[in-house]
Design an enzyme around this catalytic site. Structure first.
Site, short mmCIF file in Angstrom:
data_model
loop_
_atom_site.label_atom_id
_atom_site.label_comp_id
_atom_site.label_asym_id
_atom_site.label_seq_id
_atom_site.Cartn_x
_atom_site.Cartn_y
_atom_site.Cartn_z
N LEU A 5 0.82 -1.21 0.00
CA LEU A 5 0.00 0.00 0.00
C LEU A 5 0.85 1.27 0.00
O LEU A 5 0.32 2.37 0.00
CB LEU A 5 -0.94 -0.01 1.21
CG LEU A 5 -1.87 -1.23 1.30
CD1 LEU A 5 -2.72 -1.16 2.55
CD2 LEU A 5 -2.72 -1.35 0.06
N ARG A 6 2.17 1.09 0.04
CA ARG A 6 3.12 2.21 0.00
C ARG A 6 3.00 3.14 1.19
O ARG A 6 3.41 4.30 1.12
CB ARG A 6 2.98 3.00 -1.31
CG ARG A 6 3.20 2.16 -2.57
CD ARG A 6 4.52 1.43 -2.52
NE ARG A 6 4.79 0.72 -3.78
CZ ARG A 6 5.70 -0.24 -3.92
NH1 ARG A 6 6.42 -0.62 -2.88
NH2 ARG A 6 5.90 -0.82 -5.09
N ASP A 45 -0.22 -9.64 -5.60
CA ASP A 45 1.16 -9.16 -5.46
C ASP A 45 1.24 -7.70 -5.92
O ASP A 45 2.13 -7.32 -6.69
CB ASP A 45 2.13 -10.03 -6.25
CG ASP A 45 3.59 -9.79 -5.84
OD1 ASP A 45 3.82 -9.20 -4.77
OD2 ASP A 45 4.49 -10.17 -6.61
N HIS A 74 3.61 1.64 -8.75
CA HIS A 74 4.79 2.47 -8.96
C HIS A 74 4.40 3.75 -9.68
O HIS A 74 3.42 3.78 -10.44
CB HIS A 74 5.84 1.75 -9.81
CG HIS A 74 6.50 0.59 -9.13
ND1 HIS A 74 7.18 0.72 -7.93
CD2 HIS A 74 6.59 -0.71 -9.47
CE1 HIS A 74 7.67 -0.46 -7.59
NE2 HIS A 74 7.32 -1.34 -8.50
#
Length: 429
Positions: free
Chosen positions: A64-65, A305, A309
């Protein structure tokens, strides 16, 4: 408030249900199916005619950054994308910044996910301090803080003694361990070691980079007896090793990422960096073996997965780009494509996305039995949609499936009885 989902084709793999039936929800839980429970007062109706009603999807691996990489994506944006894809539970690996090796980080993620309010976010704690593979993390404290397991976070522990001690510690506290089988010395390449990589001049990653570590880890499981889940397998030999270990009674499970079931090393043609993933896309024989493992149940779960980005991360020479695919939006569509390809029946595909992952996590969810959390996915199995930058809800546009047409569009997602995503008007009775 009493909600009824009316007229849909109810598929609940955990209970062997596949029939047209109403679903009744009260106080955030399933109150009944088929006939309304005694005294049930309908306050809201969701029309599910010509739709499939199934348990909300459970994704075993989604980055989820957050914390630490909010410039790439965020819990708010990615949970919104997950809800739009019918996903109601996400598992977050511990390779965040900071690493999930302290209870305070677990609590931070929980608060952020609760504020977003669209998806249940579960955390995996780190096996070792800072995921450095040197000394053990406080797994007992992480479990008390709510972690559903302990993980190497995609950074395999190369010191076998440290790994053994970590597995023993986890077994003591009845924790499931989530491991990534990848030899760091053999795994320095960017593509599957084979003719395609050689022709393109790309450094290769042999299948042995996965199978060698997997074999080592299985021997430790045999000795210790700890529950271990192996994530994102990529080759035929790995599927064979897992099936054999299960036949021998070892407490192991495994999953596969959806993109590994549709793409192969051939898709790297033109140096398409969107196909730069780790583990790499391998040959058609590997893809077919993974499909077979998913069909026979030795690979018990499908995951996205998900690794969103920014565009810059994929706009460089192939070997210099960041590995990873933005996979939330396409998880259901790619799974339904397996059904259309004859790989497995619809109920089995939904099982690998719901009660299968729930069993791996040790959760009483992923089903629509009476008393279960009312986590529900409603989708139109015939609705076709183009995968484009405009149709992806995730902030990550790094999908190799851009330009594909998938079937199966989520029309409504409920989390504990509350509508968290809808494409159609939901009205009063």
């Amino acid at each position: 408030m009493g909600t009824v989902i009316r007229g849909g084709r109810l598929i609940d793999p955990a209970h062997g249900v596949d029939a047209v039936a109403d679903v009744f929800i009260a106080a955030g839980r399933i109150a009944g199916t088929g006939r309304p429970p005694e005294g049930f007062a309908i306050e809201r109706i969701i029309d599910a005619r010509d739709r499939i009603v199934c348990p909300g999807l459970i994704d075993l691996c989604a980055r989820l950054r957050e914390p630490g990489q909010e410039h790439k994506a965020s819990i708010a944006s990615e949970t919104r994308a997950a809800a739009a894809a019918g996903i109601t539970t996400l598992v977050c690996p511990p390779d965040t910044d900071p690493v999930i090796d302290e209870p305070a980080v677990v609590e931070w993620i929980r608060r952020r996910a609760k504020a977003a309010g669209r998806v249940r976010v579960l955390a995996l704690g780190a096996l070792t301090h800072r995921l450095r593979g040197e000394r053990l993390a406080e797994m007992a404290a992480l479990k008390d803080a709510g972690c559903v397991g302990a993980s190497d976070g995609g950074r395999p522990i190369v010191n076998t003694l440290v790994l053994r001690r970590a597995l023993e510690y986890a077994a003591t506290f009845d924790l499931t361990v989530f491991l990534t089988p990848l030899d760091p010395w053999l795994g320095h390449g960017v593509a599957h070691e084979g003719q395609v990589a050689t022709r393109m001049g790309l450094p290769g990653i042999p299948a042995a980079a996965e199978t060698g570590i997997l074999a080592r880890d299985l021997e430790l499981v045999r000795e210790i007896g700890v529950r271990v889940h192996f994530g994102r397998l990529s080759c035929a030999r790995s599927a064979e090793l897992i099936a054999r270990a299960q036949a021998e009674g070892l407490p192991v499970t495994a999953d596969v990422a959806a993109h590994q079931l549709h793409l192969t090393e051939v898709d790297l043609a033109g140096f398409d960096s969107r196909c730069h993933v780790l583990p790499p896309l391998r040959g058609s024989r590997d893809r077919d073996a993974l499909r077979a493992g998913l069909a026979d149940g030795s690979l018990g779960a499908l995951c996205s997965d998900h690794q969103p980005h920014e565009p810059d991360a994929k706009q460089a020479p192939f070997g210099d780009t960041e590995p990873g695919i933005s996979g939330l939006d396409t998880l259901l569509g790619l799974s339904l494509r397996l059904v259309r390809d004859g790989v497995l029946p619809l109920s089995a595909a939904l099982e690998r996305l719901s009660c299968g992952p729930a069993r791996i996590l040790g959760l009483d969810s992923g089903h629509l039995g009476v008393g279960a959390p009312a986590d529900v996915c409603i989708f139109d199995p015939e609705a076709a949609w183009p995968v484009t930058a405009e149709t992806l809800c995730s902030r990550g546009q790094n999908s190799p499936f851009l330009g594909w047409e998938l079937q199966g569009r989520v029309t409504c997602t409920l989390l504990e009885g509350e509508v968290v995503h809808e494409r159609e008007v939901i009205g009063p009775p």
